[in-house]
Write an enzyme that holds these catalytic residues in place. Structure first.
Site, PDB file in Angstrom:
ATOM      1  N   ALA A  51      11.179  -2.915   0.031  1.00 52.66           N
ATOM      2  CA  ALA A  51      10.394  -3.063   1.523  1.00 52.66           C
ATOM      3  C   ALA A  51      11.147  -3.827   2.437  1.00 52.66           C
ATOM      4  CB  ALA A  51       9.029  -3.742   1.287  1.00 52.66           C
ATOM      5  N   ARG A  92       9.588   6.642   5.397  1.00 48.99           N
ATOM      6  CA  ARG A  92       8.839   6.357   4.136  1.00 48.99           C
ATOM      7  C   ARG A  92       7.483   5.775   4.576  1.00 48.99           C
ATOM      8  NH1 ARG A  92      11.512   3.534  -0.948  1.00 48.99           N
ATOM      9  NH2 ARG A  92       9.897   4.540  -2.148  1.00 48.99           N
ATOM     10  N   ASP A 110       4.855  -4.150  -1.187  1.00 54.34           N
ATOM     11  CA  ASP A 110       5.201  -3.376  -0.119  1.00 54.34           C
ATOM     12  C   ASP A 110       4.544  -3.588   0.981  1.00 54.34           C
ATOM     13  OD1 ASP A 110       6.414  -2.002  -2.831  1.00 54.34           O
ATOM     14  OD2 ASP A 110       7.792  -1.117  -1.053  1.00 54.34           O
ATOM     15  N   ASN A 153       2.263  -2.274  -4.524  1.00 57.03           N
ATOM     16  CA  ASN A 153       3.735  -2.439  -4.903  1.00 57.03           C
ATOM     17  C   ASN A 153       4.203  -1.087  -5.934  1.00 57.03           C
ATOM     18  OD1 ASN A 153       6.303  -4.035  -5.283  1.00 57.03           O
ATOM     19  ND2 ASN A 153       5.679  -4.346  -7.202  1.00 57.03           N
ATOM     20  N   LYS A 154       5.412  -1.046  -6.214  1.00 55.37           N
ATOM     21  CA  LYS A 154       5.844   0.096  -7.074  1.00 55.37           C
ATOM     22  C   LYS A 154       4.744   0.478  -8.113  1.00 55.37           C
ATOM     23  CE  LYS A 154       8.597   1.759  -6.901  1.00 55.37           C
ATOM     24  NZ  LYS A 154       8.465   3.073  -5.987  1.00 55.37           N
TER      25      LYS A 154
HETATM   26  O1  MRU Z   1      10.405   2.689  -3.929  1.00 55.15           O
HETATM   27  P1  MRU Z   1      11.095   1.543  -3.880  1.00 55.15           P
HETATM   28  O2  MRU Z   1      12.193   1.270  -4.761  1.00 55.15           O
HETATM   29  O3  MRU Z   1      11.435   1.130  -2.347  1.00 55.15           O
HETATM   30  O4  MRU Z   1       9.954   0.497  -4.191  1.00 55.15           O
HETATM   31  C1  MRU Z   1      10.179  -1.177  -4.150  1.00 55.15           C
HETATM   32  C2  MRU Z   1       9.130  -1.889  -4.754  1.00 55.15           C
HETATM   33  O5  MRU Z   1       7.986  -1.344  -4.923  1.00 55.15           O
HETATM   34  C3  MRU Z   1       9.640  -3.195  -4.656  1.00 55.15           C
HETATM   35  O6  MRU Z   1       8.859  -3.901  -5.741  1.00 55.15           O
HETATM   36  C4  MRU Z   1       9.158  -4.018  -3.154  1.00 55.15           C
HETATM   37  O7  MRU Z   1       9.493  -3.376  -2.091  1.00 55.15           O
HETATM   38  C5  MRU Z   1       9.243  -5.355  -3.181  1.00 55.15           C
HETATM   39  S1  MRU Z   1      11.107  -5.466  -2.788  1.00 55.15           S
HETATM   40  C6  MRU Z   1      11.296  -7.117  -2.509  1.00 55.15           C
END
Ligand code: MRU
Length: 343
Positions: free
Chosen positions: A48, A86, A234, A244-245
């Site tokens: 993010a 995104r 995120d 989050n992921k």
């Molecule tokens: O799909 P991504 O790799 O962009 O997802 C990232 C995540 O979910 C991270 O945990 C989140 O962005 C935090 S990064 C400091």
């Protein structure tokens, strides 16, 4: 900073191509904002805060090349294209908003002044993110205290930010404070940010780490092998729900079942005060090939139906605390988050 996720150099945006890690360290150089938007979409850069920095640099880059006579119209188009890269990480929209504010504030001074100010703002966002992460580490490390085995999901490290990392920033700070601990790294299917990126960063940092598959989380917790969980975010809604992921929610439910603290680390730019709850957070759905294929090779039979939501929402009741650069936000989140957000 050891890892150079994103840089602004000679009026170009340079990114480490994260799709090729950990085996190849290839830097891409972009001179067009559309390439920056595509790099975000295709995950050359991800995470993010890093997405926010990339979007800001994309706007600065676009503005440099936008002709004077159509500057304002082009500026709007640049922001709109980057805004579509995104949907889930709010940092992208936060960064675009900051760039928009600079454009409005400087417009009366002429195009050259706007271009200059946009570039300065993008660099300010970049530097601000590193400082925020260092502060997140300072606030977060004492919370983890004597935890010896700490789990993380996805990659919330230097690669996901301008540098240092959020969740991994907390772990870096914990190491710097002299604590001994080891990290359990969830591989994070389907994009494998854990296996490819977090594992790579922790090895570089010489932080002891063990890689596990996502479906081992319950077993590890049941065996008493995890003392705490720390993840990034995120988008945090006004009530403390956390996007989050994908897979984070599962980890959080299991952590609560086993009485393990579950911490979320993120900069204030990840808090979306205008988003009342997790239900209002748009969840990105990505190409099914990320699930049916691995490194271009098919896993599933041809024609198999696939579902690929890239994020999930962990409801605030599962979150022990949210660690930000301004301090640690404790429940009740609806009330406490508001006190941290300036109008
Ligand atoms: O799909 P991504 O790799 O962009 O997802 C990232 C995540 O979910 C991270 O945990 C989140 O962005 C935090 S990064 C400091």
């Amino acid at each position: 900073m050891a890892v150079k996720t994103i840089q602004w150099k000679n009026d170009r945006v340079i990114m480490l191509d994260q799709r090729l890690l950990p085996h190849r360290e290839v830097y891409r150089s972009y001179g067009d904002y559309r390439q920056v938007a595509e790099a975000i979409r295709s995950m050359v850069i991800r995470g993010a805060p890093a997405i926010g920095v990339a979007a800001a640099m994309g706007v600065a880059l676009g503005a440099l090349h936008a002709p004077e006579k159509s500057f304002d119209r082009d500026f709007e188009r640049i922001v709109a294209i980057l805004g579509k890269a995104r949907p889930t990480a709010v940092n992208l929209f936060w960064a675009l908003q900051r760039m928009r504010a600079v454009h409005s504030a400087q417009r009366s001074n002429g195009v050259a002044a706007v271009r200059q100010a946009l570039k300065a703002e993008a660099l300010k966002i970049f530097r601000g993110d590193i400082l925020a992460n260092i502060m997140i580490g300072e606030h977060g490390a004492p919370l983890l205290g004597d935890a010896k085995r700490i789990m993380t999901h996805c990659n919330a490290g230097a690669l996901a930010t301008a540098g240092y990392g959020t969740a991994l920033g907390v772990l870096r700070a914990l190491k710097e404070s002299g604590k001994k601990f080891e990290v359990y790294v969830n591989e994070t299917r389907p994009f494998l940010q854990g296996a490819r990126l977090t594992a790579w960063e922790l090895m570089k940092e010489k932080i002891p780490a063990t890689l596990v598959t996502d479906n081992m989380v319950g077993y590890l917790m049941q065996q008493g092998l995890i003392d705490a969980v720390v993840v990034g975010c995120d988008r945090v809604a006004a009530n403390g729900d956390v996007a989050n992921k994908i897979g984070t929610y599962t980890v959080a439910v299991l952590a609560q079942r086993h009485g393990i603290p579950f911490y979320v680390a993120g900069p204030m730019s990840s808090i979306d005060i205008d988003c009342p709850s997790g239900k209002d957070i748009p969840i990105e759905e990505r190409d099914g090939k990320e699930v049916s294929h691995i490194f271009g090779k098919a896993l599933a039979p041809k024609g198999m139906k696939v579902f690929n939501p890239a994020f999930d929402v962990t409801d605030h009741g599962l979150v022990t605390a949210i660690i930000t650069e301004l301090g640690v936000i404790n429940p009740p989140y609806k009330k406490n988050i508001r006190t941290y957000v300036s109008d």
